[in-house]
Design an enzyme around this catalytic site. Structure first.
Site, PDB file in Angstrom:
ATOM      1  N   SER A 139       0.825  -1.262  -0.033  1.00  0.00           N
ATOM      2  CA  SER A 139      -0.058   0.166   0.195  1.00  0.00           C
ATOM      3  C   SER A 139       1.015   1.094   0.046  1.00  0.00           C
ATOM      4  CB  SER A 139      -0.828   0.019   1.260  1.00  0.00           C
ATOM      5  OG  SER A 139      -1.675   1.174   1.319  1.00  0.00           O
ATOM      6  N   TYR A 152      -1.965  -0.611  10.834  1.00  0.00           N
ATOM      7  CA  TYR A 152      -1.933  -1.159   9.256  1.00  0.00           C
ATOM      8  C   TYR A 152      -0.796  -0.994   8.506  1.00  0.00           C
ATOM      9  CZ  TYR A 152      -3.816  -1.370   4.493  1.00  0.00           C
ATOM     10  OH  TYR A 152      -4.164  -1.452   3.060  1.00  0.00           O
TER      11      TYR A 152
HETATM   12  P1  NDP Z   1     -11.521  -6.048   0.104  1.00  0.00           P
HETATM   13  O1  NDP Z   1     -12.052  -5.939   1.294  1.00  0.00           O
HETATM   14  O2  NDP Z   1     -12.404  -5.859  -1.093  1.00  0.00           O
HETATM   15  O3  NDP Z   1     -10.843  -7.582  -0.352  1.00  0.00           O
HETATM   16  C1  NDP Z   1      -9.806  -7.942   0.758  1.00  0.00           C
HETATM   17  C2  NDP Z   1      -9.730  -9.637   0.333  1.00  0.00           C
HETATM   18  O4  NDP Z   1      -9.120 -10.115   1.349  1.00  0.00           O
HETATM   19  C3  NDP Z   1     -11.226 -10.151   0.460  1.00  0.00           C
HETATM   20  O5  NDP Z   1     -10.987 -11.256  -0.583  1.00  0.00           O
HETATM   21  C4  NDP Z   1     -11.091 -11.116   1.700  1.00  0.00           C
HETATM   22  O6  NDP Z   1     -11.941 -12.135   1.367  1.00  0.00           O
HETATM   23  C5  NDP Z   1      -9.576 -11.126   1.673  1.00  0.00           C
HETATM   24  N1  NDP Z   1      -9.452 -11.674   3.157  1.00  0.00           N
HETATM   25  C6  NDP Z   1      -9.426 -10.881   4.206  1.00  0.00           C
HETATM   26  N2  NDP Z   1      -9.096 -11.485   5.483  1.00  0.00           N
HETATM   27  C7  NDP Z   1      -8.813 -12.692   5.035  1.00  0.00           C
HETATM   28  C8  NDP Z   1      -8.191 -13.973   5.828  1.00  0.00           C
HETATM   29  N3  NDP Z   1      -8.127 -14.233   6.884  1.00  0.00           N
HETATM   30  N4  NDP Z   1      -8.109 -14.984   4.959  1.00  0.00           N
HETATM   31  C9  NDP Z   1      -8.218 -15.248   3.679  1.00  0.00           C
HETATM   32  N5  NDP Z   1      -8.246 -13.913   2.857  1.00  0.00           N
HETATM   33  C10 NDP Z   1      -8.789 -12.853   3.895  1.00  0.00           C
HETATM   34  O7  NDP Z   1     -10.208  -4.908  -0.259  1.00  0.00           O
HETATM   35  P2  NDP Z   1      -9.157  -4.789  -1.322  1.00  0.00           P
HETATM   36  O8  NDP Z   1      -9.505  -5.289  -2.718  1.00  0.00           O
HETATM   37  O9  NDP Z   1      -8.974  -3.087  -1.335  1.00  0.00           O
HETATM   38  O10 NDP Z   1      -7.871  -4.997  -0.576  1.00  0.00           O
HETATM   39  C11 NDP Z   1      -6.667  -6.040  -1.181  1.00  0.00           C
HETATM   40  C12 NDP Z   1      -5.481  -5.763  -0.719  1.00  0.00           C
HETATM   41  O11 NDP Z   1      -5.287  -4.505  -1.148  1.00  0.00           O
HETATM   42  C13 NDP Z   1      -5.487  -5.656   0.793  1.00  0.00           C
HETATM   43  O12 NDP Z   1      -4.052  -6.233   1.239  1.00  0.00           O
HETATM   44  C14 NDP Z   1      -5.259  -4.234   1.133  1.00  0.00           C
HETATM   45  O13 NDP Z   1      -4.394  -3.872   2.221  1.00  0.00           O
HETATM   46  C15 NDP Z   1      -4.754  -3.670  -0.237  1.00  0.00           C
HETATM   47  N6  NDP Z   1      -4.831  -2.103  -0.406  1.00  0.00           N
HETATM   48  C16 NDP Z   1      -6.192  -1.702  -0.591  1.00  0.00           C
HETATM   49  C17 NDP Z   1      -6.226  -0.368  -1.007  1.00  0.00           C
HETATM   50  C18 NDP Z   1      -7.664   0.202  -1.031  1.00  0.00           C
HETATM   51  O14 NDP Z   1      -7.823   1.367  -0.962  1.00  0.00           O
HETATM   52  N7  NDP Z   1      -8.883  -0.327  -1.342  1.00  0.00           N
HETATM   53  C19 NDP Z   1      -5.188   0.618  -0.682  1.00  0.00           C
HETATM   54  C20 NDP Z   1      -3.850  -0.068  -0.558  1.00  0.00           C
HETATM   55  C21 NDP Z   1      -3.728  -1.313  -0.403  1.00  0.00           C
HETATM   56  P3  NDP Z   1     -12.715 -12.870   2.618  1.00  0.00           P
HETATM   57  O15 NDP Z   1     -13.237 -11.970   3.428  1.00  0.00           O
HETATM   58  O16 NDP Z   1     -13.923 -13.530   1.710  1.00  0.00           O
HETATM   59  O17 NDP Z   1     -11.879 -13.855   3.309  1.00  0.00           O
END
Ligand code: NDP
Length: 244
Positions: A139, A152
């Protein structure tokens, strides 16, 4: 390069960046294993992957559980015949000020964002074929910490450090590593912020600018993945143009 027999494993593939990355990798020709906890959502993404003509494998897994990570990698290799690209994307962003923070939320972020990614990488390494690639979704918060992002950011700074160490260890063996550092992306990430005021503030910031969409980050991931083997795109920071 992504070839027609390439296999990718994407964690956090049930929504947001991970779901779009899975679909775009499939459009580029890769078969894709989809990992996250919500199996129903993974099945929806699998249908989109299959619509491209590529194979999809749904692997329900909680990346904070080491045994589930071990099984996730083993099932991918067994069912799809190998592994070329690991996209460590699963993550949670539980923003809180240090003084008000619930330490259990710090532990959750460390176990999902950092330990999960480290375990998945370690398990994948022996299976990654020539030209193998590990993509770690960090990020902007992995480069700059701010108010309420201390916990975070600690996980994302950790992701950056882990990825650079891995790069140096494995460069000789031809492993490519890429850090993806998104700015604001419209996804479900902010829905889980425990503090209501911080969540409202974050939603307001997201509405004030023309933020990125998950497919914008997926394109960056496919760009890094689809390079010739001697090209290693080590780091890509992608912000919305309006994000200061
Ligand atoms: P979402 O919340 O849409 O996606 C997060 C994903 O992580 C989901 O598929 C969720 O699936 C999965 N997840 C969460 N906890 C677990 C777990 N314990 N085991 C397996 N899977 C897990 O958010 P984003 O798409 O935005 O996030 C994706 C990545 O991008 C993250 O690492 C985030 O930190 C990073 N990011 C996002 C930004 C933003 O502005 N959106 C900016 C910078 C970085 P499920 O709940 O089904 O397990």
């Amino acid at each position: 390069m992504i070839e027609d027999d390439s296999v990718a494993l994407v964690t956090g593939a049930s929504s947001g960046i991970g779901a779009e990355t899975a679909v775009q990798l499939a459009e580029a020709g890769a078969d894709v294993a989809l990992a996250a906890r919500r199996e129903d959502r993974l099945r929806e993404v699998a249908e989109r992957v299959e619509a491209t003509g590529s194979e999809a494998l749904v692997v329900p897994a909680d990346v904070s559980e080491r045994d589930e990570v071990v099984r996730m990698v083993a099932d991918t290799v067994d069912e799809l015949g190998g592994l070329d690209v690991l996209v460590n994307n699963a993550g949670v962003m539980l923003l809180e000020a240090v003084a008000d923070a619930d330490p259990a939320n710090w532990r959750t972020m460390i176990e999902v964002n950092l330990i999960g990614l480290m375990n998945a990488t370690k398990e994948a390494l022996p299976h990654l074929r020539d030209g193998g690639h590990v993509i770690n979704v960090s990020s902007v918060a992995g480069r700059v910490a701010g108010e309420t992002s201390s916990g975070y950011s600690a996980t994302k700074f950790g992701v950056n450090a882990f990825t650079e160490g891995l790069r140096q260890e494995e460069a000789d063996d031809g492993l490519r590593t890429t850090l993806i550092e998104p700015g604001f992306v419209e996804t479900e990430l902010a829905d889980h912020i425990p503090d209501e005021d911080i969540q409202d503030h974050t939603e307001e910031m997201l509405q004030e600018m023309d933020v990125l969409q998950p497919e914008d980050i997926a394109r960056a991931i496919v760009y890094a993945t689809d390079q010739p083997e001697h090209v290693s795109v080590n780091e890509l920071m992608v912000r919305p143009t309006g994000q200061a």
